[in-house]
Design a protein around this motif. Structure first.
Motif, PDB file in Angstrom:
ATOM      1  N   GLU A  46       0.819  -1.206   0.000  1.00  0.00           N
ATOM      2  CA  GLU A  46       0.000   0.000   0.000  1.00  0.00           C
ATOM      3  C   GLU A  46       0.859   1.264   0.000  1.00  0.00           C
ATOM      4  O   GLU A  46       1.799   1.389   0.781  1.00  0.00           O
ATOM      5  N   ARG A  79      -7.511  -1.198  -7.079  1.00  0.00           N
ATOM      6  CA  ARG A  79      -6.168  -1.679  -6.720  1.00  0.00           C
ATOM      7  C   ARG A  79      -5.144  -0.545  -6.767  1.00  0.00           C
ATOM      8  O   ARG A  79      -4.096  -0.612  -6.119  1.00  0.00           O
ATOM      9  N   ALA A  90      -3.280   1.191  -3.954  1.00  0.00           N
ATOM     10  CA  ALA A  90      -4.353   1.588  -3.036  1.00  0.00           C
ATOM     11  C   ALA A  90      -4.457   0.609  -1.878  1.00  0.00           C
ATOM     12  O   ALA A  90      -4.043  -0.550  -1.982  1.00  0.00           O
ATOM     13  N   GLY A  91      -5.024   1.083  -0.773  1.00  0.00           N
ATOM     14  CA  GLY A  91      -5.277   0.222   0.368  1.00  0.00           C
ATOM     15  C   GLY A  91      -6.526  -0.610   0.140  1.00  0.00           C
ATOM     16  O   GLY A  91      -7.199  -0.483  -0.889  1.00  0.00           O
TER      17      GLY A  91
END
Length: 261
Positions: A46, A79, A90-91
């Motif tokens: 992330e 994503r 992305a988280g």
């Protein structure tokens, strides 16, 4: 069974699904690149910065348009996310429970900081379709509260709430628009929720909605309609909430006695 793979689904046990390879075995070039980039995302973690389109195209020996198509899908799936002039990993998606819990409660349970940005609070005569839903006479004054939903200062949704002025006459002076509306109803007014009807559909945001949320108009949205009632069965609120499809998923619990499967 040929053609099956495994993918984790949230906190659930991994379940067999088709891996995305067509039965004829020919994989689109962009999809093969997407699969390789997905492995890279796992390595970066992330917030990791993705290489440029040019570098990815050279690395995978494909055109930049092929890379662009793979990245578009990963962005839509949540994503990846844009950050400045770059693209980062992305988280995980926020999980919003389908229950009579507020947005604030759902986000806090996941260790994120909820917030809201007020777009407007206005009073207007209730149109006939809305009046029928909230059980008031057409033309009766109602409040429209519109706010952008935030999670750790990231814009993730847009919420429109409709309530009658007769029930909340001092909403414009008593309520802090940055706070939980459900908390205000419960703690300040003593209103207890009984049940609600909800409907979810996928839509595209209007140009105005996309601008307020800060997303491209082509990004799919999850649209939630909710009509909440108090313990006496009287309508409390009518809510229309847009959630970013790349940042949200919805969860619910089904009891063992549920039938009709």
């Amino acid at each position: 069974m040929p053609g099956l793979g495994f993918r984790a689904c949230g906190s659930l046990t991994p379940a067999p699904i088709r891996s995305g390879i067509p039965e004829h075995g020919r994989i689109p070039k962009y999809y093969a690149v997407k699969a390789r980039i997905s492995l890279l995302l796992d390595e970066l973690g992330e917030g990791g910065l993705l290489p440029t389109e040019r570098d990815l195209a050279l690395q995978h020996e494909v055109s930049r348009e092929t890379v662009r198509q793979a990245l578009r899908e990963l962005l839509l799936e949540g994503r990846l996310r844009r950050q400045g002039r770059g693209t980062v990993v992305a988280g995980p998606k926020l999980e919003q429970p389908l229950s009579l819990a507020s947005y604030t409660e759902g986000v806090r349970r996941q260790g994120r900081r909820p917030g809201r940005h007020l777009i407007g609070l206005e009073r207007f005569p209730c149109p006939a379709p809305l009046a029928a839903e909230i059980a008031v006479a057409p033309g009766e004054p109602v409040w429209h509260l519109e706010r952008v939903l935030l999670a750790d200062d990231e814009r993730v949704g847009l919420e429109s709430t409709y309530v009658t002025v007769a029930r909340l006459p001092r909403l414009d002076t008593e309520f802090d628009p940055d706070s939980s509306f459900y908390g205000y109803l419960r703690e300040r007014l003593g209103i207890a929720f009984g049940d609600a009807d909800e409907r979810i559909e996928t839509v595209l945001a209007t140009p105005r909605e996309a601008l307020l949320i800060g997303t491209p108009p082509a990004l799919p949205m999850l649209l939630l309609h909710r009509l909440s009632r108090d313990t006496e069965g009287r309508p409390v609120e009518r809510v229309r909430t847009l959630f970013r499809g790349d940042r949200f998923s919805f969860t619910t619990h089904l009891g063992g006695g549920d039938e009709g499967r």
